[in-house]
Motif scaffolding. Structure first.
Motif, PDB file in Angstrom:
ATOM      1  N   ASP A 161      17.401 -41.570   1.057  1.00  0.00           N
ATOM      2  CA  ASP A 161      16.492 -40.502   1.456  1.00  0.00           C
ATOM      3  C   ASP A 161      15.650 -40.953   2.648  1.00  0.00           C
ATOM      4  O   ASP A 161      15.418 -42.149   2.840  1.00  0.00           O
ATOM      5  CB  ASP A 161      15.529 -40.152   0.319  1.00  0.00           C
ATOM      6  N   ALA A 162      15.194 -40.002   3.417  1.00  0.00           N
ATOM      7  CA  ALA A 162      14.238 -40.267   4.493  1.00  0.00           C
ATOM      8  C   ALA A 162      13.228 -39.128   4.504  1.00  0.00           C
ATOM      9  O   ALA A 162      13.596 -37.961   4.367  1.00  0.00           O
ATOM     10  CB  ALA A 162      14.939 -40.371   5.843  1.00  0.00           C
ATOM     11  N   VAL A 163      11.957 -39.461   4.666  1.00  0.00           N
ATOM     12  CA  VAL A 163      10.907 -38.448   4.672  1.00  0.00           C
ATOM     13  C   VAL A 163       9.882 -38.833   5.730  1.00  0.00           C
ATOM     14  O   VAL A 163       9.556 -40.006   5.895  1.00  0.00           O
ATOM     15  CB  VAL A 163      10.266 -38.307   3.264  1.00  0.00           C
ATOM     16  N   ALA A 164       9.409 -37.836   6.481  1.00  0.00           N
ATOM     17  CA  ALA A 164       8.487 -38.115   7.582  1.00  0.00           C
ATOM     18  C   ALA A 164       7.642 -36.879   7.872  1.00  0.00           C
ATOM     19  O   ALA A 164       8.031 -35.753   7.550  1.00  0.00           O
ATOM     20  CB  ALA A 164       9.264 -38.512   8.838  1.00  0.00           C
ATOM     21  N   PHE A 165       6.474 -37.105   8.476  1.00  0.00           N
ATOM     22  CA  PHE A 165       5.683 -35.977   8.960  1.00  0.00           C
ATOM     23  C   PHE A 165       4.835 -36.421  10.142  1.00  0.00           C
ATOM     24  O   PHE A 165       4.569 -37.605  10.329  1.00  0.00           O
ATOM     25  CB  PHE A 165       4.805 -35.373   7.850  1.00  0.00           C
ATOM     26  N   ASP A 166       4.456 -35.436  10.942  1.00  0.00           N
ATOM     27  CA  ASP A 166       3.610 -35.673  12.110  1.00  0.00           C
ATOM     28  C   ASP A 166       2.286 -34.945  11.870  1.00  0.00           C
ATOM     29  O   ASP A 166       2.242 -33.714  11.910  1.00  0.00           O
ATOM     30  CB  ASP A 166       4.291 -35.149  13.369  1.00  0.00           C
ATOM     31  N   CYS A 187       7.000 -31.393   9.170  1.00  0.00           N
ATOM     32  CA  CYS A 187       7.403 -32.097   7.940  1.00  0.00           C
ATOM     33  C   CYS A 187       8.924 -32.138   7.834  1.00  0.00           C
ATOM     34  O   CYS A 187       9.592 -31.129   8.071  1.00  0.00           O
ATOM     35  CB  CYS A 187       6.829 -31.380   6.725  1.00  0.00           C
ATOM     36  N   ILE A 188       9.465 -33.300   7.449  1.00  0.00           N
ATOM     37  CA  ILE A 188      10.914 -33.499   7.408  1.00  0.00           C
ATOM     38  C   ILE A 188      11.295 -34.284   6.164  1.00  0.00           C
ATOM     39  O   ILE A 188      10.668 -35.300   5.843  1.00  0.00           O
ATOM     40  CB  ILE A 188      11.398 -34.287   8.647  1.00  0.00           C
ATOM     41  N   LEU A 189      12.338 -33.821   5.477  1.00  0.00           N
ATOM     42  CA  LEU A 189      12.901 -34.571   4.349  1.00  0.00           C
ATOM     43  C   LEU A 189      14.417 -34.471   4.414  1.00  0.00           C
ATOM     44  O   LEU A 189      14.956 -33.379   4.613  1.00  0.00           O
ATOM     45  CB  LEU A 189      12.375 -34.024   3.024  1.00  0.00           C
ATOM     46  N   ALA A 190      15.084 -35.610   4.283  1.00  0.00           N
ATOM     47  CA  ALA A 190      16.551 -35.643   4.360  1.00  0.00           C
ATOM     48  C   ALA A 190      17.094 -36.541   3.256  1.00  0.00           C
ATOM     49  O   ALA A 190      16.486 -37.557   2.912  1.00  0.00           O
ATOM     50  CB  ALA A 190      16.997 -36.162   5.729  1.00  0.00           C
ATOM     51  N   THR A 208      21.485 -33.893   3.867  1.00  0.00           N
ATOM     52  CA  THR A 208      20.804 -32.612   3.703  1.00  0.00           C
ATOM     53  C   THR A 208      19.548 -32.653   4.570  1.00  0.00           C
ATOM     54  O   THR A 208      19.181 -33.704   5.106  1.00  0.00           O
ATOM     55  CB  THR A 208      20.409 -32.368   2.242  1.00  0.00           C
ATOM     56  N   LEU A 209      18.860 -31.531   4.672  1.00  0.00           N
ATOM     57  CA  LEU A 209      17.662 -31.488   5.504  1.00  0.00           C
ATOM     58  C   LEU A 209      16.736 -30.362   5.058  1.00  0.00           C
ATOM     59  O   LEU A 209      17.189 -29.267   4.750  1.00  0.00           O
ATOM     60  CB  LEU A 209      18.046 -31.258   6.973  1.00  0.00           C
ATOM     61  N   VAL A 210      15.448 -30.665   5.012  1.00  0.00           N
ATOM     62  CA  VAL A 210      14.413 -29.635   4.952  1.00  0.00           C
ATOM     63  C   VAL A 210      13.428 -29.968   6.063  1.00  0.00           C
ATOM     64  O   VAL A 210      12.964 -31.105   6.168  1.00  0.00           O
ATOM     65  CB  VAL A 210      13.669 -29.602   3.603  1.00  0.00           C
ATOM     66  N   VAL A 211      13.114 -28.998   6.912  1.00  0.00           N
ATOM     67  CA  VAL A 211      12.162 -29.216   8.003  1.00  0.00           C
ATOM     68  C   VAL A 211      11.213 -28.027   8.062  1.00  0.00           C
ATOM     69  O   VAL A 211      11.641 -26.873   8.007  1.00  0.00           O
ATOM     70  CB  VAL A 211      12.890 -29.433   9.355  1.00  0.00           C
ATOM     71  N   GLY A 212       9.920 -28.317   8.120  1.00  0.00           N
ATOM     72  CA  GLY A 212       8.928 -27.261   8.142  1.00  0.00           C
ATOM     73  C   GLY A 212       7.867 -27.505   9.206  1.00  0.00           C
ATOM     74  O   GLY A 212       7.513 -28.656   9.484  1.00  0.00           O
ATOM     75  N   MET A 264       8.370 -30.320  -0.749  1.00  0.00           N
ATOM     76  CA  MET A 264       9.736 -30.593  -0.310  1.00  0.00           C
ATOM     77  C   MET A 264      10.252 -31.764  -1.153  1.00  0.00           C
ATOM     78  O   MET A 264       9.512 -32.718  -1.395  1.00  0.00           O
ATOM     79  CB  MET A 264       9.775 -30.975   1.167  1.00  0.00           C
ATOM     80  N   CYS A 265      11.498 -31.690  -1.583  1.00  0.00           N
ATOM     81  CA  CYS A 265      12.007 -32.783  -2.420  1.00  0.00           C
ATOM     82  C   CYS A 265      13.517 -32.915  -2.312  1.00  0.00           C
ATOM     83  O   CYS A 265      14.226 -31.961  -2.008  1.00  0.00           O
ATOM     84  CB  CYS A 265      11.602 -32.583  -3.879  1.00  0.00           C
ATOM     85  N   SER A 266      13.986 -34.119  -2.569  1.00  0.00           N
ATOM     86  CA  SER A 266      15.424 -34.356  -2.703  1.00  0.00           C
ATOM     87  C   SER A 266      15.833 -34.032  -4.137  1.00  0.00           C
ATOM     88  O   SER A 266      14.980 -33.855  -5.023  1.00  0.00           O
ATOM     89  CB  SER A 266      15.756 -35.815  -2.364  1.00  0.00           C
ATOM     90  N   ASP A 267      17.137 -33.974  -4.395  1.00  0.00           N
ATOM     91  CA  ASP A 267      17.591 -33.601  -5.739  1.00  0.00           C
ATOM     92  C   ASP A 267      17.333 -34.695  -6.768  1.00  0.00           C
ATOM     93  O   ASP A 267      17.512 -34.480  -7.961  1.00  0.00           O
ATOM     94  CB  ASP A 267      19.055 -33.164  -5.741  1.00  0.00           C
ATOM     95  N   GLY A 268      16.883 -35.863  -6.308  1.00  0.00           N
ATOM     96  CA  GLY A 268      16.473 -36.894  -7.242  1.00  0.00           C
ATOM     97  C   GLY A 268      15.268 -36.484  -8.065  1.00  0.00           C
ATOM     98  O   GLY A 268      15.051 -37.000  -9.166  1.00  0.00           O
ATOM     99  N   LEU A 269      14.487 -35.530  -7.562  1.00  0.00           N
ATOM    100  CA  LEU A 269      13.405 -34.944  -8.350  1.00  0.00           C
ATOM    101  C   LEU A 269      13.876 -33.684  -9.067  1.00  0.00           C
ATOM    102  O   LEU A 269      13.731 -33.568 -10.280  1.00  0.00           O
ATOM    103  CB  LEU A 269      12.209 -34.599  -7.462  1.00  0.00           C
ATOM    104  N   SER A 270      14.460 -32.736  -8.323  1.00  0.00           N
ATOM    105  CA  SER A 270      14.779 -31.425  -8.906  1.00  0.00           C
ATOM    106  C   SER A 270      15.848 -31.507  -9.990  1.00  0.00           C
ATOM    107  O   SER A 270      15.865 -30.663 -10.902  1.00  0.00           O
ATOM    108  CB  SER A 270      15.218 -30.443  -7.807  1.00  0.00           C
TER     109      SER A 270
END
Length: 261
Positions: free
Chosen positions: A20-25, A31-34, A105-109, A194-200
């Protein structure tokens, strides 16, 4: 509107590495989660490339465009940035044999005032807690979701399906990819997860909502979500990003204070 943002990521209990990779500015509320794709080589490379590329390129555009960019411009910039990230990952996979087939995968907001422009690819998710209502606001690009939409299985049957991790759309696997982008109205007090499927996959919605409704700080809530996923088995990497919207206080001018207004 102002936003408090925090992240947590954990390898979990069953994996040796974190894909997983997660970042924000914090300057642009980007906000980004992959989640590097399971079963693919170098998934951690793909997710890391996606997060780094989008944070750099989208963050630069947002800084230059300022707060004056309209929704259409933000949407188009996000689509172009994700398309360029896809090309970068796809080209790396095809030029290095050890990276062949990698994807993410990707979630970006992007949070701007009272608006969230939200893009996603695959089955990493974004949820919203508004008042006591906890709702998933992304729709998985997965075989399981297609089966639900077609009426072949019920959402309850999906919880125990063996096809949970078969995504129908991913970043970097093909030379083109379509990011689904939607605009959401934000209200003060909203919490976005925002979450990866390791949580959901490990913690049900009611338990997640219970943590978010608690009195802990936002950072503590993020840690509690990771702990809950590990206590449920921790079968995958776990990443979460929490963003809470708060009404910005307006400073009154000197004359207004003097007049008691």
């Amino acid at each position: 509107m102002i936003y408090e943002i925090c992240t947590q990521t954990d390898t979990g209990l069953a994996r040796d590495n974190n894909e997983d990779a997660v970042a924000f500015d914090p300057l642009t509320n980007l906000c980004i989660l992959a989640d590097g794709m399971g079963g693919y080589n170098a998934g951690e490379i793909a997710s890391g490339m996606a997060a780094a590329f989008i944070k750099s390129e989208m963050g630069r555009w947002l800084s230059q465009a300022g707060k004056h960019a309209n929704a259409k411009e933000v949407r188009r910039a996000m689509e172009i940035c994700v398309e360029n990230a896809n090309h970068s990952i796809f080209n790396a996979a095809n030029s290095n044999p050890q990276y062949t087939g990698m994807g993410t995968t990707l979630v970006v907001g992007v949070f701007q005032d009272g608006r969230l422009m939200l893009g996603h690819i695959g089955d990493s998710r974004c949820y919203r807690l508004r008042g006591n209502e906890f709702q998933q606001i992304t729709k998985d690009h997965s075989l399981l979701q297609e089966q639900i939409d077609a009426g072949l299985i019920t959402p309850e049957q999906a919880l125990t399906s063996l096809n949970k991790n078969l995504v129908t759309r991913a970043l970097g696997v093909e030379d083109t990819v379509m990011v689904e982008v939607n605009e959401h109205r934000v209200e003060a007090g909203d919490i976005y997860l925002m979450c990866s499927d390791g949580l959901s996959d490990m913690v049900d919605d009611a338990a997640v909502a219970g943590i978010l409704l608690g009195s802990a700080s936002l950072e503590q809530k993020a840690k509690q979500l990771v702990v809950a996923a590990n206590e449920a088995g921790g079968r995958d990497n776990i990443s979460v990003l929490l963003a809470q919207a708060k009404q910005a206080s307006v400073k009154r001018g000197f004359l207004s204070r003097m007049l008691g207004k």
